[in-house]
Scaffold this motif. Structure first.
Motif, short mmCIF file in Angstrom:
data_model
loop_
_atom_site.label_atom_id
_atom_site.label_comp_id
_atom_site.label_asym_id
_atom_site.label_seq_id
_atom_site.Cartn_x
_atom_site.Cartn_y
_atom_site.Cartn_z
N ARG A 36 0.84 -1.21 0.00
CA ARG A 36 0.00 0.00 0.00
C ARG A 36 0.86 1.25 0.00
NH1 ARG A 36 -4.83 0.66 4.06
NH2 ARG A 36 -4.79 2.60 2.89
N TYR A 37 1.91 1.22 0.81
CA TYR A 37 2.82 2.37 0.85
C TYR A 37 3.45 2.61 -0.53
CZ TYR A 37 7.05 5.08 1.62
OH TYR A 37 8.04 6.02 1.53
N GLU A 40 0.52 3.81 -3.02
CA GLU A 40 -0.06 5.11 -2.67
C GLU A 40 0.99 6.22 -2.69
OE1 GLU A 40 -2.50 4.99 0.83
OE2 GLU A 40 -3.41 3.08 0.24
N SER A 41 2.26 5.85 -2.49
CA SER A 41 3.34 6.82 -2.60
C SER A 41 3.79 6.98 -4.04
CB SER A 41 4.54 6.40 -1.73
OG SER A 41 4.18 6.34 -0.37
N ARG A 42 3.15 6.24 -4.93
CA ARG A 42 3.37 6.34 -6.37
C ARG A 42 4.80 6.03 -6.76
NH1 ARG A 42 -1.00 10.79 -8.61
NH2 ARG A 42 -2.70 10.09 -7.23
N GLN A 66 -8.35 -2.01 -0.85
CA GLN A 66 -7.97 -1.01 0.14
C GLN A 66 -7.40 0.27 -0.46
OE1 GLN A 66 -5.46 -2.61 3.23
NE2 GLN A 66 -6.94 -4.18 3.83
N LEU A 67 -7.13 0.26 -1.76
CA LEU A 67 -6.54 1.44 -2.39
C LEU A 67 -7.57 2.55 -2.57
CD1 LEU A 67 -4.35 -0.30 -5.13
CD2 LEU A 67 -3.55 0.79 -3.02
N PRO A 68 -7.15 3.80 -2.46
CA PRO A 68 -8.08 4.92 -2.64
C PRO A 68 -8.52 5.06 -4.10
CG PRO A 68 -5.84 5.73 -2.42
CD PRO A 68 -5.78 4.26 -2.13
N THR A 70 -8.10 7.37 -6.06
CA THR A 70 -7.12 8.04 -6.92
C THR A 70 -6.18 7.05 -7.60
OG1 THR A 70 -5.73 8.35 -4.96
CG2 THR A 70 -7.12 10.21 -5.63
N ILE A 71 -6.19 5.80 -7.15
CA ILE A 71 -5.37 4.77 -7.78
C ILE A 71 -6.22 4.04 -8.82
CG2 ILE A 71 -3.98 2.71 -7.45
CD1 ILE A 71 -2.81 5.22 -6.16
N LYS A 126 -4.89 10.94 -11.35
CA LYS A 126 -4.96 9.53 -10.97
C LYS A 126 -3.61 8.86 -11.22
CE LYS A 126 -8.72 7.39 -10.97
NZ LYS A 126 -9.87 6.51 -11.30
N HIS A 127 -3.48 7.67 -10.67
CA HIS A 127 -2.23 6.92 -10.78
C HIS A 127 -2.57 5.47 -11.09
CE1 HIS A 127 2.03 6.10 -9.97
NE2 HIS A 127 1.63 5.03 -9.29
#
Length: 273
Positions: A36-37, A40-42, A66-68, A70-71, A126-127
């Motif tokens: 996740r880190y 989410e830290s891209r 669990q990802l937001p 924005t992913i 987004k990513h």
């Protein structure tokens, strides 16, 4: 077949990626946190490795949930043995930047389409996440090198996508031979088999999730299950599923150590003469 007999609502030991059956062992939770880190830290690339049957695919499904928002989009490449040209064409099509029914485009064309779509996605805030399953099958270094090229796709804000490599541990030496790729892995996670305590909790968790309200497998039998399975979730599932099936056929009240050993000997440890 045996659900009514054991008073279960669904099969507890199916080898599926249903997140409801995810067991949060210390190792799996640690890997999930790091993944996740990384996403989410891209970061440009992250790695999830582990032996066969240790729950890598299920962990990826839990990660996705669990990802937001924005992913995204999330593209899952489950046929890594495609040639480089086919793999990039598939990726472009999954990103909505190619025609899956059209003629196979040149590698350069697919790369350009992928880069353009990922850049547009990043400019929208987004990513993207690109999951490469069974990545240990990528024995062709040209394919690995092509995937590494995706790490060159950046905007002024950073990487436009995270590449998640998921595979067995033999992927690790392959990456070691490509230091220019290995050095760009933002996160590396290695799964291990369950300890005996984790195996006991895992089996109970699965049974309770399936609706069990009474003891079905005796504690001593759980210890035998750990010994015979080596703590690998897939092997645990197979042994427990067969034990429940045979226990139903023999009208047993509980699964005992002797019963587990017999099931393993007769149905699992099968080999040619």
């Amino acid at each position: 077949m045996y659900l009514d007999y054991w008073q279960l609502e669904k099969r507890p030991f199916e080898n599926t990626t249903d997140p409801a059956f995810y067991y949060p062992s210390e190792c799996h939770q640690g890997a999930l946190l790091k993944l996740r880190y990384g996403v989410e830290s891209r970061r440009g690339a992250v790695l999830l490795a582990g032996g066969s049957g240790l729950g890598k695919s299920l962990l990826v499904q839990v990660l996705r949930r669990q990802l937001p928002d924005t992913i995204g989009p999330v593209v899952h490449l489950i046929f890594p043995q495609l040639c480089t040209q086919e793999l990039l064409a598939y990726l472009a099509a999954e990103l909505g930047a190619g025609d899956p029914d059209g003629p196979l485009p040149a590698t350069e064309t697919s790369l350009r389409r992928v880069r353009q779509r990922l850049t547009e996605n990043a400019n929208e805030g987004k990513h993207a996440l690109i999951v490469v399953d069974e990545a240990h099958l990528l024995e062709d270094h040209r394919t690995l090198e092509t995937l590494r090229l995706l790490l060159n796709f950046e905007t002024e804000h950073g990487f436009v996508a995270t590449l998640l490599l998921v595979g067995q541990t033999k992927l690790l030496p392959a990456l070691d031979r490509m230091p220019h790729f290995e050095e760009r892995l933002g996160v590396k996670c290695l799964l291990r088999p369950f300890t005996i305590e984790e195996t006991l909790s895992y089996v109970q968790h699965r049974l309770q999730t399936a609706g069990a309200r009474r003891e079905i497998i005796q504690p001593a039998a759980l210890e035998i299950i750990h010994e015979l399975s080596g703590g690998a979730p897939r092997r645990i599932n197979r042994l427990c599923d067969l034990a429940l099936l045979v226990g139903f056929a023999e009208e047993r009240a509980h699964i005992t150590p002797d019963h587990v050993a017999a099931v393993h000997g007769e149905l699992v440890a099968v080999s040619p003469e």
